[in-house]
Structures are given as C-alpha cells and as structure tokens.
Design an enzyme around this catalytic site. Structure first.
Site, PDB file in Angstrom:
ATOM      1  N   ASP A  52       0.837  -1.202   0.000  1.00  0.00           N
ATOM      2  CA  ASP A  52       0.000   0.000   0.000  1.00  0.00           C
ATOM      3  C   ASP A  52       0.876   1.257   0.000  1.00  0.00           C
ATOM      4  O   ASP A  52       0.374   2.371  -0.137  1.00  0.00           O
ATOM      5  CB  ASP A  52      -1.007  -0.004   1.166  1.00  0.00           C
ATOM      6  CG  ASP A  52      -0.355   0.019   2.536  1.00  0.00           C
ATOM      7  OD1 ASP A  52       0.881  -0.143   2.627  1.00  0.00           O
ATOM      8  OD2 ASP A  52      -1.083   0.207   3.533  1.00  0.00           O
ATOM      9  N   SER A  53       2.205   1.062   0.091  1.00  0.00           N
ATOM     10  CA  SER A  53       3.126   2.183  -0.093  1.00  0.00           C
ATOM     11  C   SER A  53       2.965   2.778  -1.493  1.00  0.00           C
ATOM     12  O   SER A  53       3.489   3.867  -1.762  1.00  0.00           O
ATOM     13  CB  SER A  53       4.573   1.742   0.140  1.00  0.00           C
ATOM     14  OG  SER A  53       4.878   0.610  -0.645  1.00  0.00           O
ATOM     15  N   GLU A 122      -1.374  -5.379   8.485  1.00  0.00           N
ATOM     16  CA  GLU A 122      -0.728  -4.652   9.586  1.00  0.00           C
ATOM     17  C   GLU A 122      -1.480  -4.860  10.892  1.00  0.00           C
ATOM     18  O   GLU A 122      -2.721  -4.880  10.894  1.00  0.00           O
ATOM     19  CB  GLU A 122      -0.704  -3.145   9.276  1.00  0.00           C
ATOM     20  CG  GLU A 122       0.201  -2.782   8.136  1.00  0.00           C
ATOM     21  CD  GLU A 122       0.297  -1.272   7.921  1.00  0.00           C
ATOM     22  OE1 GLU A 122      -0.092  -0.492   8.824  1.00  0.00           O
ATOM     23  OE2 GLU A 122       0.769  -0.884   6.839  1.00  0.00           O
ATOM     24  N   GLU A 189       8.765  -3.951  10.947  1.00  0.00           N
ATOM     25  CA  GLU A 189       9.242  -2.672  10.385  1.00  0.00           C
ATOM     26  C   GLU A 189       9.602  -1.722  11.525  1.00  0.00           C
ATOM     27  O   GLU A 189       8.864  -1.613  12.525  1.00  0.00           O
ATOM     28  CB  GLU A 189       8.128  -2.052   9.526  1.00  0.00           C
ATOM     29  CG  GLU A 189       8.497  -0.685   8.966  1.00  0.00           C
ATOM     30  CD  GLU A 189       7.526  -0.163   7.908  1.00  0.00           C
ATOM     31  OE1 GLU A 189       6.556  -0.865   7.568  1.00  0.00           O
ATOM     32  OE2 GLU A 189       7.769   0.969   7.443  1.00  0.00           O
TER      33      GLU A 189
END
Ligand code: KIV
Length: 289
Positions: A52-53, A122, A189
């Site tokens: 989704d970056s 996430e 992350e």
C-alpha cells in the site's frame, strides 16, 4: 487435467519457509506495475509485495491511509499479469479488514483471485480473529508488526517502535499469537535490531525486516528506494544502489536538447518512403492556398 505442472517454477510459501528454516536469507521488494515487477523478478527476488506504499510512492499521497481496495486491485492486476516467478503478496489497505470478518475475507480472497499467493496485514494480536478467518479460507497471511504505517496517528508519526521493555515484550507476544493464528511469515518494520533478532529466534515462521536489523530471516526494501527514485533523504535503513532520479533526469535532459537542436530523430530513427513513392510525392502539385 493434472494440477501439477512441470514448468510451474513459481516460488511457493512452503518453499520460502523451508529455505528460511535452512538459514537462507529471503529477499523481498515492492512492485506496483508491470515494469517494476518484471525488473524485480528478473533480478531474482523471492517475494514481490504489491504494497500500500503505492499511495505515497506512486500516487502522490502523504501516507497510505487513502489507499483503497480498488487502487490495490488495480496495481495487483498489473503486477500479476507479468506472471512473476517470485511469490506474490498483496497488502491489505487501511480499513479493508476492519468492517467485519466477511468483508475482510472477501477483500483478501479477491487478492488471491487476482493472482496473489498471500496477503499482508498490519497490526498485532488484535488481528488474530481476522487472521484465523483468512487462514480458514485458505488465504495465507503475512503479519506486519512494529512501525505499521496505517497506525500513523496512534504512533504520532513514523517512529521506531518497541523501544521500551514493555513494548518489546508486547511485540514478541504479538508475534507468537499471530504465528499461532496461522500467519506464514512476520514482517517487522522500524524496530530495534535486538528485538527483531529475539522475535526471529522465538518464532518458527520466517521474519522479514525493514529497518529491523540484520537478524531477520529476510529483508524487504521498497523498489523505488533501492534504485534512488524515492525521497532525497531516505531513512537510515535504506541502502540506495542507484541514483535513479538523477540518471533518469539526465537522460531526459539530453533528449530534450537533442529535440531542440534538431538532432532527434535522425534518418535512422525515421520511417522513409521508398524512392519511387518519394519521387511521386515530390512531383505532386503543392496544395492550393
Ligand atoms: O507497503 C509497503 O511497501 C510495505 C513495506 C514497506 C514493507 O508494507
């Protein structure tokens, strides 16, 4: 018809798990379109993430919160059309898993139907029910812990996570619970290297790190960061292998100058008439004014 194809050399999730268990480092990068997917696949990465970056890297948003399922499906389809050898994973965007389990499984299943082999999600232990529902629907799930960009406002910015003893312990527990729920891998992350190392030793599934130190089972970086098409000042965990922005700009500047100076296109870069047709064209009367 047999379901076993001899030519099907696609990297599978069980294969990735076996390779990580034998100590091989896994390599993952992002792709949002067919050309970046082809480059990544030709380079021999193990996993391609349609992240989704795409929202901040390609679509001009400040963060990932405006990325929708429709956008993700559009980019996943472009990547999947290239039929990469690498294992293809698609990112569940903001809110795609928060409106009920049925909706979450439908969204994730749609990614699988479009060619993804797994989805990435996430969040910590609160995601256990949705992970279980997806796994029950034969959807492999990669967890994403630590700095989770969709929690931007709760975190108060893109800040390294797990820096206190309490937070570090909670992250290890989250990882174990997500593994127990059936996640096939855990991406971490923006967390301290020692914490990522601890999680990697505690869990049996592969861990993939980004800004999480060298002890993870594998590493992921955003494609555009690796080739220097990202921001001027990338975060410290990025290693740039090309100054792509400058090199692309220089190429375009040279082409611009060639056009302005009449050097482009040359006769070799033009389609020319056969001699007879050229003579007929030259003999034609000029058009009336
Ligand atoms: O969306 C993304 O590209 C990601 C990576 C940064 C891991 O989640």
């Amino acid at each position: 018809m047999s379901h076993v194809s001899k030519s099907d050399a696609r990297v599978t999730i069980p294969e990735l798990q076996r390779r990580a268990a034998s100590g091989e480092k896994l390599v993952m990068t992002t792709a949002y379109d067919s050309i970046t997917a082809q480059i990544a696949d030709a380079a021999g990465v193990d996993l391609i993430l349609v992240g989704d970056s795409v929202g901040n890297v390609c679509l001009g948003f400040d963060n990932t919160l405006q990325v929708t399922m429709a956008m993700m499906n559009h980019h996943l389809e472009a990547v999947a059309r290239t039929r990469p050898r690498a294992c293809l994973v698609a990112d569940m965007p903001y809110l795609s898993c928060d409106l009920g389990l049925v909706e979450a499984v439908r969204n994730a299943g749609g990614f699988i139907q479009r060619g993804a082999q797994g989805v990435k999600l996430e969040g910590g232990a609160a995601r256990v029910p949705v992970v279980r529902a997806m796994v029950a629907a034969e959807i492999p799930v990669m967890a994403h812990l630590g700095l989770t960009p969709q929690a931007l406002h709760r975190m108060g910015g893109f800040k390294v996570q797990g820096r206190t003893g309490k937070a570090a312990k909670a992250l290890v527990e989250d990882a174990l619970r997500l593994q127990d729920a059936g996640c096939f891998a855990i991406l971490m992350e923006g967390i301290p290297a020692e914490l990522a190392g601890r999680v990697t030793r505690e869990v049996e599934v592969p861990t993939i790190g980004i800004g999480a130190g060298p002890e993870c089972s594998g590493q992921v970086l955003v494609f555009h960061d690796i080739v220097g098409l990202g921001p001027d000042l990338p975060p410290k965990f990025v290693r740039r292998y090309l100054d792509g922005f400058s090199q692309f700009r220089t190429a375009l500047e040279e082409w611009r100058e060639d056009v302005r100076a009449g050097r482009f296109p040359s006769p070799q870069e033009s389609y020319l008439l056969p001699r007879e047709a050229r003579e007929q064209l030259e003999a034609m009367a000029p058009p009336p004014n």
